[in-house]
Design an enzyme around this catalytic site. Structure first.
Site, PDB file in Angstrom:
ATOM      1  N   ASP A  58       0.839  -1.196   0.000  1.00 45.04           N
ATOM      2  CA  ASP A  58       0.000   0.000   0.000  1.00 45.04           C
ATOM      3  C   ASP A  58       0.884   1.261   0.000  1.00 45.04           C
ATOM      4  O   ASP A  58       1.919   1.298   0.674  1.00 45.04           O
ATOM      5  CB  ASP A  58      -0.870  -0.042   1.271  1.00 45.04           C
TER       6      ASP A  58
ATOM      7  N   GLU B   8       1.588  -0.617  -4.889  1.00 42.99           N
ATOM      8  CA  GLU B   8       0.516   0.326  -5.231  1.00 42.99           C
ATOM      9  C   GLU B   8       1.225   1.652  -5.515  1.00 42.99           C
ATOM     10  O   GLU B   8       1.275   2.551  -4.693  1.00 42.99           O
ATOM     11  CB  GLU B   8      -0.497   0.501  -4.095  1.00 42.99           C
TER      12      GLU B   8
HETATM   13  C1  NOJ Z   1      -4.693   2.678  -0.921  1.00 41.66           C
HETATM   14  C2  NOJ Z   1      -5.819   1.726  -0.637  1.00 41.66           C
HETATM   15  O1  NOJ Z   1      -6.108   1.001  -1.795  1.00 41.66           O
HETATM   16  C3  NOJ Z   1      -6.976   2.576  -0.167  1.00 41.66           C
HETATM   17  O2  NOJ Z   1      -8.176   1.834  -0.091  1.00 41.66           O
HETATM   18  C4  NOJ Z   1      -6.600   3.187   1.149  1.00 41.66           C
HETATM   19  O3  NOJ Z   1      -7.640   4.067   1.561  1.00 41.66           O
HETATM   20  C5  NOJ Z   1      -5.295   3.979   1.050  1.00 41.66           C
HETATM   21  N1  NOJ Z   1      -4.279   3.291   0.292  1.00 41.66           N
HETATM   22  C6  NOJ Z   1      -4.736   4.266   2.418  1.00 41.66           C
HETATM   23  O4  NOJ Z   1      -4.212   3.106   3.001  1.00 41.66           O
END
Ligand code: NOJ
Length: 556
Positions: free
Chosen positions: A207, A272
């Site tokens: 993440d 991500e």
């Molecule tokens: C990306 C995640 O996919 C999302 O759902 C989340 O709110 C944010 N990162 C914060 O962790």
């Protein structure tokens, strides 16, 4: 493992197709209206049948759920809402037995404010955990230390009344950012990763990959335009040049360490990487000792036009040689078919685009429900759950529509998602025709076209036709987006009307319109040189004739 295609000298993840499970909305095993590990375990057979290889599961850790699990209170346990560690082990064992790999979602940029580390850090300026988070004195006017804002709008700093210092959070105040400049944080994270690797996981989705290290001087970001009331979260974020809060070079050092650890387990690191330019994306992947691959987010923001489709496909290929994760939908963005066009056209375009992903280097990822051509569910304002919409007040900021439950079977209020009469989010207007069971019973349904494409890809890989061949973009006319890989030619009609292809030295071996072709068992293909019509949103795979007939001979 039974499913995997093995291509000599390639790691398993280089040829895998992924599938994102948003666990709260996938399948509810205990009837409380929230998806869980038992529900997922029961439904893994569907994923094996569909033909994906790798399942990414969104966070299931103990959490107060301020951001639905992306606020983690314990990185090495399971929230009782989702089950327990035994349920996790059972899920992994079943997945591995079906030939599916498991990737868990790790959240290293921030924890929950209820994590014992943060509770300890906030208890006193002298706490030995204080420096695990990012604290600063107020600016001279008493306000926040700099102008950074959160991804969800508003200042990234919250004042801790007790100590008079501000703490940093790039998301909600309930998600304080960890201080990656403190080596103790890195050591603790190595233990966390090892914990899951030793339980048998095959990789991590990371993440907020771009966020871990911050500018040591915490300088304000250059402001591009003033913030005004009523701006969406993205409009607020785009009002600054993010020079100091994200994308700092030290972040790569973290991933170098993770890569070494993961290599010992043959595990896959997928970031991500929420950056929309390819140069920024390469930062975490180069010089090939950072994360293995990073998601490319441009298709999630694509407003369909042939030029833009071409651009999102072409841009990362040469620019990011280490490879990207391809996705068109997720739990954070509106679902692809609804964004790409109305009704059947949107669904066709989503499948056509995914077929183009599938032929390019990288890891294509379906989001749960992409195989059913689901559009966003309808969530009335009094059922909103997403904290972002409460923070900005902008209805289009709600991520609830893409998070409504998966419809499995007709005949109950929650369409087989749960035995409860309602869920944490409503079904959102799904009908029987949307369900997995009804679609699987109908050979003409979308799910069979998606499956045929995934199986065709596997077949082409196993024939060695889609392994290491370079990508060569071809020009067949402005509405056709196309590339060759070796003897294969992938063509997408991104325009509005059917187009005729002349196929002098090539033959259609697959088409998304009816999933027919030589790579679909028992199917036939048009005669060589006959040409073929490609409908709007449809993709076809052609093969040069000489090679295609020798491949057919080999199969006979
Ligand atoms: C990306 C995640 O996919 C999302 O759902 C989340 O709110 C944010 N990162 C914060 O962790």
């Amino acid at each position: 493992m039974t499913n995997h295609v093995s291509v000599p000298d390639r790691s398993w993840w280089e040829t895998a197709v992924g599938y994102e499970v948003y666990i709260r909305s996938f399948a509810d095993g205990n009837g409380d209206g929230v998806g869980d590990l038992a529900g997922l375990t029961d439904r893994l057979d569907h994923l094996a049948w569909l033909g994906v290889d790798l399942v990414w599961i969104t966070p299931f850790y103990p959490s107060p759920f301020a951001d639905f699990g992306y606020d983690v209170a314990d990185y090495t346990d399971i929230d009782p809402l989702f089950g327990d560690l035994d349920a996790f082990d059972a899920m992994v064992a079943k997945a591995h037995g079906l030939g599916l790999r498991i990737m868990v979602d790790v959240v290293p940029n921030h924890s929950s404010d209820q994590h014992p580390w943060f509770r300890d850090a906030a208890s006193s300026v002298d706490s030995d955990k204080r420096d695990w988070y990012i604290w600063r004195d107020p600016a001279p006017d008493g306000g926040p230390p700099n102008n950074w804002i959160t991804h969800f709008g508003g200042s990234a700093w919250t004042l801790d009344e007790a100590s008079g210092q501000y703490y940093l959070h790039l998301f909600l105040p309930e998600q304080p950012d960890l201080n990656w400049a403190n080596p103790a944080v890195g050591d603790a994270w190595e233990d966390i990763l090892r914990f899951w690797l030793d339980r048998g996981v095959d990789g991590f989705r990371i993440d907020v990959t771009q966020g871990l290290a911050k500018d040591p001087e915490m300088r304000s970001n250059p402001e591009l335009r003033s913030l005004v009331d009523g701006m969406s979260r993205n409009e607020q974020w785009d009002s600054f040049e993010h020079r100091y809060d994200i994308m700092q070079p030290e972040t790569l050092d973290v991933f170098r360490r993770w890569r070494k650890l993961c290599e010992g387990y043959d595990a896959f690191l997928l970031g991500e990487t929420y950056v929309l330019d390819t140069a920024a994306l390469t930062h975490f992947l180069e010089p090939n000792d950072g994360i293995h691959r990073g998601f490319w987010f441009a298709p999630m923001h694509l407003q369909w036009s042939p030029e833009d489709v071409r651009e999102v496909l072409e841009a990362p290929i040469d620019a990011v040689p280490a490879g990207i994760g391809w996705a068109m939908s997720s739990h954070d963005d509106p679902r692809a078919p609804g964004r790409y066009g109305d009704g059947e056209l949107g669904a066709n375009r989503a499948l056509g685009l995914f077929t183009m992903f599938a032929g390019l280097p990288g890891t294509p990822f379906l989001y749960q429900g992409d195989e059913l051509a689901l559009v966003d569910g309808v969530v009335p304002p009094d059922r909103y759950q997403d904290p972002v919409v409460f923070r900005t007040g902008v209805a289009t900021d709600s991520r609830d529509g893409c998070r409504t439950p998966i419809p499995w079977e007709p005949g109950s209020p929650m369409l087989g998602f749960s035995t409860a009469d309602d869920g944490w989010l409503p079904m959102g207007g799904r009908t029987d025709a949307d369900t997995v069971a009804v679609q699987r019973d109908d050979p003409e349904a979308f799910v069979h076209r998606m499956r045929a494409m995934l199986l065709a890809r596997r077949e082409l890989l196993s024939r060695g036709l889609l392994a290491t061949q370079p990508v060569e973009w071809t020009d067949l006319g402005s509405d056709l987006v196309s590339y060759r890989r070796g003897d294969l030619h992938f063509v997408l009609n991104a325009g509005e009307s059917a187009l005729e292809l002349s196929c002098d030295n090539e033959q259609v071996i697959f088409r998304t319109g009816d999933a027919e072709g030589l790579v679909a068992p028992g199917a036939t293909s048009p005669a060589v040189g006959a040409g073929c019509s490609v409908g709007p949103g449809e993709a076809v795979i052609l093969q040069s004739v000489m090679l295609q007939s020798s491949a057919a001979d080999t199969r006979a």
